[in-house]
Design a protein around this motif. Structure first.
Motif, mmCIF file in Angstrom:
data_model
loop_
_atom_site.group_PDB
_atom_site.id
_atom_site.type_symbol
_atom_site.label_atom_id
_atom_site.label_comp_id
_atom_site.label_asym_id
_atom_site.label_seq_id
_atom_site.Cartn_x
_atom_site.Cartn_y
_atom_site.Cartn_z
ATOM 1 N N ASP A 187 0.840 -1.204 0.000
ATOM 2 C CA ASP A 187 0.000 0.000 0.000
ATOM 3 C C ASP A 187 0.873 1.250 0.000
ATOM 4 O OD1 ASP A 187 -2.174 -1.790 0.350
ATOM 5 O OD2 ASP A 187 -1.777 -1.810 2.506
ATOM 6 N N VAL A 188 0.520 2.173 -0.851
ATOM 7 C CA VAL A 188 1.181 3.480 -0.907
ATOM 8 C C VAL A 188 0.107 4.540 -0.676
ATOM 9 C CG1 VAL A 188 2.485 5.108 -2.318
ATOM 10 C CG2 VAL A 188 2.946 2.650 -2.505
ATOM 11 N N ASP A 189 0.275 5.340 0.362
ATOM 12 C CA ASP A 189 -0.779 6.263 0.761
ATOM 13 C C ASP A 189 -0.185 7.650 1.005
ATOM 14 O OD1 ASP A 189 -3.074 7.461 1.691
ATOM 15 O OD2 ASP A 189 -3.571 5.858 3.109
ATOM 16 N N LEU A 190 -0.588 8.597 0.186
ATOM 17 C CA LEU A 190 -0.179 9.988 0.366
ATOM 18 C C LEU A 190 -1.347 10.859 0.816
ATOM 19 C CD1 LEU A 190 1.891 8.735 -1.840
ATOM 20 C CD2 LEU A 190 2.394 11.107 -2.356
ATOM 21 N N SER A 191 -2.401 10.242 1.307
ATOM 22 C CA SER A 191 -3.599 10.991 1.669
ATOM 23 C C SER A 191 -3.351 11.859 2.889
ATOM 24 C CB SER A 191 -4.749 10.028 1.960
ATOM 25 O OG SER A 191 -4.515 9.305 3.152
ATOM 26 N N VAL A 192 -4.201 12.845 3.042
ATOM 27 C CA VAL A 192 -4.153 13.703 4.217
ATOM 28 C C VAL A 192 -4.265 12.866 5.483
ATOM 29 C CG1 VAL A 192 -5.472 15.440 5.488
ATOM 30 C CG2 VAL A 192 -4.978 15.774 3.064
ATOM 31 N N THR A 193 -5.176 11.916 5.488
ATOM 32 C CA THR A 193 -5.387 11.095 6.677
ATOM 33 C C THR A 193 -4.135 10.313 7.031
ATOM 34 O OG1 THR A 193 -7.762 10.895 6.268
ATOM 35 C CG2 THR A 193 -6.741 9.203 7.650
ATOM 36 N N ALA A 194 -3.543 9.614 6.071
ATOM 37 C CA ALA A 194 -2.366 8.786 6.351
ATOM 38 C C ALA A 194 -1.218 9.637 6.859
ATOM 39 C CB ALA A 194 -1.958 8.023 5.102
ATOM 40 N N ARG A 195 -0.982 10.769 6.224
ATOM 41 C CA ARG A 195 0.131 11.614 6.640
ATOM 42 C C ARG A 195 -0.113 12.196 8.028
ATOM 43 N NH1 ARG A 195 0.167 15.963 2.819
ATOM 44 N NH2 ARG A 195 2.245 16.534 3.556
ATOM 45 N N ALA A 196 -1.353 12.594 8.303
ATOM 46 C CA ALA A 196 -1.673 13.159 9.619
ATOM 47 C C ALA A 196 -1.537 12.115 10.720
ATOM 48 C CB ALA A 196 -3.088 13.730 9.612
ATOM 49 N N LEU A 197 -1.893 10.878 10.421
ATOM 50 C CA LEU A 197 -1.830 9.822 11.427
ATOM 51 C C LEU A 197 -0.403 9.486 11.825
ATOM 52 C CD1 LEU A 197 -4.540 7.370 10.051
ATOM 53 C CD2 LEU A 197 -4.683 8.707 12.160
ATOM 54 N N HIS A 198 0.565 9.794 10.968
ATOM 55 C CA HIS A 198 1.947 9.380 11.209
ATOM 56 C C HIS A 198 2.871 10.553 11.494
ATOM 57 C CE1 HIS A 198 0.177 5.857 9.199
ATOM 58 N NE2 HIS A 198 1.069 5.168 9.877
ATOM 59 N N THR A 199 2.320 11.689 11.891
ATOM 60 C CA THR A 199 3.176 12.828 12.228
ATOM 61 C C THR A 199 3.870 12.644 13.568
ATOM 62 O OG1 THR A 199 1.287 13.968 13.211
ATOM 63 C CG2 THR A 199 1.813 14.493 10.908
ATOM 64 N N MET A 200 3.299 11.820 14.453
ATOM 65 C CA MET A 200 3.811 11.714 15.821
ATOM 66 C C MET A 200 3.911 10.266 16.250
ATOM 67 S SD MET A 200 1.608 14.833 17.563
ATOM 68 C CE MET A 200 0.061 14.380 16.776
ATOM 69 N N ASP A 201 4.768 10.026 17.250
ATOM 70 C CA ASP A 201 4.786 8.743 17.940
ATOM 71 C C ASP A 201 4.383 9.030 19.388
ATOM 72 O OD1 ASP A 201 7.082 10.041 18.767
ATOM 73 O OD2 ASP A 201 8.473 8.595 17.860
ATOM 74 N N ALA A 202 5.047 8.417 20.362
ATOM 75 C CA ALA A 202 4.701 8.684 21.764
ATOM 76 C C ALA A 202 5.679 9.674 22.402
ATOM 77 C CB ALA A 202 4.687 7.377 22.548
ATOM 78 N N SER A 203 6.358 10.453 21.575
ATOM 79 C CA SER A 203 7.363 11.391 22.063
ATOM 80 C C SER A 203 6.836 12.824 22.030
ATOM 81 C CB SER A 203 8.622 11.292 21.197
ATOM 82 O OG SER A 203 8.393 11.879 19.918
ATOM 83 N N ASN A 204 7.732 13.761 22.255
ATOM 84 C CA ASN A 204 7.385 15.177 22.189
ATOM 85 C C ASN A 204 7.501 15.747 20.790
ATOM 86 O OD1 ASN A 204 7.074 15.274 24.990
ATOM 87 N ND2 ASN A 204 9.221 15.789 25.325
ATOM 88 N N TYR A 205 7.791 14.916 19.802
ATOM 89 C CA TYR A 205 8.185 15.432 18.496
ATOM 90 C C TYR A 205 7.137 15.159 17.425
ATOM 91 C CZ TYR A 205 12.469 15.913 21.064
ATOM 92 O OH TYR A 205 13.380 16.265 22.014
ATOM 93 N N ARG A 206 7.226 15.968 16.378
ATOM 94 C CA ARG A 206 6.258 15.883 15.287
ATOM 95 C C ARG A 206 6.958 16.224 13.971
ATOM 96 N NH1 ARG A 206 3.677 19.948 12.555
ATOM 97 N NH2 ARG A 206 1.697 19.412 11.530
ATOM 98 N N ARG A 207 6.763 15.356 12.972
ATOM 99 C CA ARG A 207 7.229 15.626 11.620
ATOM 100 C C ARG A 207 6.156 15.143 10.661
ATOM 101 N NH1 ARG A 207 11.361 13.839 14.471
ATOM 102 N NH2 ARG A 207 13.280 15.073 14.601
ATOM 103 N N VAL A 208 5.969 15.850 9.585
ATOM 104 C CA VAL A 208 4.936 15.494 8.619
ATOM 105 C C VAL A 208 5.566 14.654 7.513
ATOM 106 C CG1 VAL A 208 3.232 16.344 6.993
ATOM 107 C CG2 VAL A 208 3.671 17.617 9.110
ATOM 108 N N PRO A 209 5.153 13.399 7.362
ATOM 109 C CA PRO A 209 5.730 12.566 6.300
ATOM 110 C C PRO A 209 5.155 12.925 4.938
ATOM 111 C CG PRO A 209 4.054 11.334 7.475
ATOM 112 C CD PRO A 209 4.184 12.658 8.182
#
Length: 950
Positions: free
Chosen positions: A26-48
């Motif tokens: 699966d290859v997903d560039l949707s808004v939803t997929a990218r938003a879901l993976h901006t963060m983990d359980a840390s203090n940090y955020r990056r937009v894939p």
């Protein structure tokens, strides 16, 4: 509508095209997929830029090739529970949880297993258990963390004093490096990238002297595992490299013999420093765990011994007696204030949940003395480790450093290994707060090094600590780390900014893009200072909601994720989407976002997360808030009118006395089909019959006034009881009067507003509730308890009422007056003995009862009546309007099939045909009737029937 990746521009479009051409997964560039993976359980955020779910190792290699060609970074991701930022990235995220999750081999004789990187740890342990084996390392996230993530972080867990870290339990690894070359790593130099051996052999003296000697040392690259005197172990050296050297595609891991029996000794001490100083003295007794935590992390001390801090010390044996005897030896040697030994597995699990939930519980500081919210705490300094003998002094120095900076935090963790977890109440939003975060991090790193410790003892360096590695290792050894990185990944595309050449520890903070001023909202969010952003920030990503099975037999969260397995249908996924909606970078159309709406659509509003989430995320409230704004000034879905306005329609039927006509029309199939289509109701659902005589009408015309002279109680005629199941109200009256309670009904027109809240019609809900407060004022002022038979309505009055009308003192008084049926009987007639039923029960505790009201009184009343057995957890799946709405039927049925329906069938299979099927909620009873042809009954009905036989 947000810009969708079906129409991305420029480079993103080309990247997506190339990835889809190369990858079978699966290859997903949707808004939803990218938003879901901006963060983990840390203090940090990056937009894939994209999320790729590879199907096999060839897919991984193909995705890496595309990224090399386009100079796009790659981040390998498992469950996304990393706490140092290493599962976030701005390029392509490889999601291994969707397809690469098979256990391809398990050899009981050799005690090994071959796993793909997306295998969940508990799945491996379940596969090994029939052979008397297990995988030793067990982080508190064991029911959702993946083996790939454990290798990447060199995870440990509570049993590390017995079994070590992941690196101690790995045999061979298959990885693909930054060049695209595949390596098979084991206990020799075979598979090493060109130049690695020469580099190591040229720096032997530095590698022999540059690492501190302690059981928990996760920071940096483990190059000392390649020393010749130890026998080079490339697999061990690769563990903890955080995806910066290569991408794991397969692992052969070692299994250990699981004890046949376990006992848990919980030892109480004055404080965590005393507990820490006692921990090393227990190690000679061979415990399986030596875990420590302080009282301020414990929501309720039930089952814990006396003390201000505790050690959780587990022992094993060939029999329960042997395990308990070993625990007894430990207790005698422990010099604790007080101790308990538990060998019942259920009680052990309950106590272990207290410790495992700490990573979430610690993110909320205790409330202030005046009752105001205690504030947020974050994992900025999460998991250092010192020699166990130094842990007590370190904790005292650490507490002093916190005080010097005006900060608070509660240490807990793996005291037997000298590893400490802590969440600190950093201000990560203001400029001054972030500056203090940096200063504290630098000073505490110096403190750890002074005690001979490691900056990371479990969760890795990532971005949170990598900048500080020169303090621990010195510039020269860190320079060697950089050279090693270049040999594996010369282009620097594998998880850049982590571990070597790191991004600053105060960059990319997840809260930076959030609004600085509170958002205008309808609910009060009293536990978050009235700030919706703060409510959304509650989710720190520990992903307890992202499990394939409930955490305990009574848990509810998160039924929609367990059905779909999709991140967007987990509590965490929805919270991340709301976070991105507020940030406005990925989700760009705010409350009008269709991506957020679609993710919330399958939220059942069960409120399970409110109680089961360690930080108390209340997604049902957030969903109602979102729907309120999303449809403001716009036409709503038909179901919001047909079912959201249900009290209005049913009152009209009652006033006109047309229930027989409505029921007759509903039995005419063409008319019923048309009505369901117009009302947004699934065609497969039967419309419940309206009672010919409402409960209120029965009270006026058919009820013989009781002679009870005991305490007064108002019986709330909720919409469902009044119009759809008046027999429940009648039964409750009979039981309460038999118990000596003087029952009365409130004035007409009262309503809890539940159906308006669940459909996000919050203006209407407030209006209805204000009218209710006016009508109920005399009764509430008189201190009369309000007994609510429908758990959802009781929960609405207990919680939603005060959040919508928090500035009205009457709302708080009414909420405080609410009682469930069993609570009222227990409180108002404590000496009353209910009739003996003496039958087994099956069924389900209502999800809102579990989350908001509690069921302790119900359990006690059932026991008094001789109703034996346990009810299941989970959600019935009908969930008010949810299961009736078009598009929800499959999920609704799947939720019922998870726990409720199997429990009922099992009771039948076991010959317990006399078992009473208990379901206090109208939705639960309707679901049982429509899917299984089984009549569920309210506890009041069961007791009333028994009264008639007495």
């Amino acid at each position: 509508m947000s810009k969708r990746a079906s129409e991305p521009g420029g480079e993103l479009q080309g990247l997506g095209r190339d990835l889809r051409a190369a990858v079978r997964g699966d290859v997903d560039l949707s808004v939803t997929a990218r938003a879901l993976h901006t963060m983990d359980a840390s203090n940090y955020r990056r937009v894939p830029a994209a999320v790729v779910a590879p199907r096999d190792a060839d897919d991984v290699a193909a995705a890496l090739a595309v990224c090399r060609e386009r100079h796009v970074p790659v981040v390998a991701r498992g469950a996304g529970t990393s706490i140092a930022g290493q599962a976030t990235g701005a390029g392509v995220v490889l999601d291994f949880t969707r397809h690469l999750r098979r256990i391809t081999a398990l050899d009981p004789e050799a005690r090994t297993a071959v796993v793909q990187p997306g295998v969940v740890l508990d799945d491996l342990r379940a596969a090994a258990a029939p052979h008397g084996l297990t995988f030793g390392p067990d982080p508190s996230t064991h029911n959702r963390c993946t083996l790939g993530g454990m290798v990447g972080n060199n995870s440990c867990g509570s049993h590390s004093v017995a079994y070590g870290a992941t690196a101690d339990n790995v045999h061979e690894l298959s990885v693909i490096d930054g060049r695209g070359d595949t390596h098979r790593l084991g206990r020799d130099w075979r598979g090493a990238p060109e130049g690695l051996r020469a580099l190591v052999e040229s720096r032997l003296e530095l590698l022999r002297t540059g690492y501190p000697d302690l059981p928990r040392r996760i920071s940096g690259y483990a190059l000392d595992a390649l020393l010749p005197e130890r026998g080079p172990d490339l697999a061990r050296a690769f563990c903890g490299s955080e995806g910066t050297l290569g991408v794991l595609t397969e692992a052969t891991v070692r299994l250990v013999v699981a004890p046949r029996a376990r006992a848990l000794a919980v030892l109480g001490y004055a404080d965590e420093s005393a507990a820490a100083e006692a921990a090393p003295g227990l190690l000679p007794y061979g415990p399986l765990t030596v875990e420590g935590m302080a009282a301020d992390l414990v929501r309720g001390a039930e089952g814990l011994p006396r003390g201000g801090a505790w050690l959780f010390v587990e022992t094993g044996g060939a029999s329960p007696a042997e395990a308990r005897a070993r625990a007894g030896d430990l207790v005698r040697a422990a010099d604790a204030l007080h101790a308990v030994v538990v060998d019942d597995p259920a009680r052990q699990r309950a106590l272990w949940r207290v410790r495992e939930d700490a990573s979430g519980t610690a993110t909320r500081m205790p409330d202030e003395a005046d009752g105001s919210p205690g504030g947020e705490a974050w994992p900025g300094w999460e998991d250092c480790a010192v020699p166990p003998a130094r842990l007590g002094p370190y904790l005292r120095d650490f507490r002093a450093l916190l005080a010097d900076h005006g900060l608070r935090g509660t240490p807990y963790g793996h005291f037997g290994d000298g590893c400490v977890h802590v969440r600190v109440d950093f201000d990560l939003i203001s400029r001054d707060g972030v500056a203090r975060f940096r200063r504290f991090s630098e000073e505490v790193a110096d403190l750890v090094v002074a005690h001979g410790g490691s900056l990371s003892g479990e969760h890795g360096d990532g971005q949170a600590r990598a900048e500080l590695l020169p303090k621990m290792y010195g510039r020269e050894l860190v320079g060697v780390f950089e050279r090693v990185k270049d040999l594996w990944d010369p282009a620097g595309l594998l998880n850049p900014g982590m571990l070597v050449r790191p991004a600053p520890l105060d960059a990319d903070l997840r809260f930076a893009p959030l609004p600085r001023e509170p958002v205008d909202v309808a609910f009060g969010y009293p536990h978050d200072g009235g700030d919706f952003s703060a409510a959304v920030r509650r989710c720190v990503g520990v992903a307890k909601c992202r499990t394939a099975a409930p955490g305990s037999p009574t848990d509810v969260m998160c039924p929609s994720f367990r059905v779909t397995g999709e991140e967007e249908h987990s509590t965490r996924g929805r919270a991340h989407l709301l976070h991105e909606m507020l940030a406005g970078e990925v989700v760009t159309d705010g409350w009008r976002s269709t991506e957020v709406r679609d993710a919330l659509d399958l939220c059942l509003s069960c409120k399970g997360c409110r109680s089961d989430c360690p930080v108390g995320v209340d997604m049902a409230t957030y969903k109602a808030e979102f729907l309120h704004h999303h449809y403001a000034g716009r036409r709503r879905p038909a179901a919001h009118y047909s079912m959201g306005w249900l009290p209005r329609w049913l009152r009209a039927v009652a006033v006109t006395r047309t229930a027989p006509l409505v029921n007759a029309l509903a039995r005419v199939r063409p008319l019923a089909a048309l009505g369901k289509r117009l009302g947004g109701i699934d065609a497969r659902r039967a419309v419940p019959e309206v009672a010919p005589r409402t409960f209120r009408r029965w009270w006026r015309t058919g009820h013989r006034a009781g002679t009870a002279a005991g305490p007064r109680a108002v019986l709330w005629p909720d919409t469902f009881t009044d119009h759809l199941s008046p027999e429940v109200g009648e039964a409750a009256v009979r039981v309460m009067e038999a118990a000596g309670i003087a029952v009365e009904l409130p004035p007409p027109g009262v309503c809890c507003g539940l159906t308006y809240v669940s459909t996000g019609q919050l203006d209407r809900a407030r209006a209805v509730l204000r009218g209710t407060l006016e009508r109920m004022a005399p009764l509430v002022e008189a201190g009369v308890p309000v007994v609510v038979l429908e758990p959802s309505c009781a929960a609405a009055l207990r919680s939603d009422l005060t959040e919508l009308l928090g500035d009205d003192p009457r709302a708080h008084r009414l909420a405080a007056a609410v009682r469930t049926f069993a609570q009222a009987v227990e409180e108002l007639a404590p000496a009353w003995q209910p009739p003996r039923v003496d039958r087994p029960v099956t069924g389900q505790t209502h999800c809102h009862q579990h989350a908001v009201l509690g069921d302790a009184a119900e359990r006690r009343l059932r026991a008094k009546a001789g109703l034996t057995g346990e009810l299941t957890g989970g959600c019935c799946g009908l969930a008010g309007n949810f299961g009736f709405e078009r598009g929800h039927h499959e999920v609704s049925v799947a939720c019922a099939e998870e726990q409720l329906l199997p429990a009922v069938r099992e009771a039948r299979r076991e010959g317990r045909g006399e078992a009473v099927v208990l379901a206090d909620g109208f939705s639960c009873r309707t679901q049982l009737d429509q899917l299984a042809g089984v009549r569920g009954r309210h506890l009041a009905e069961v007791l009333a029937e028994a009264l008639g036989k007495a």
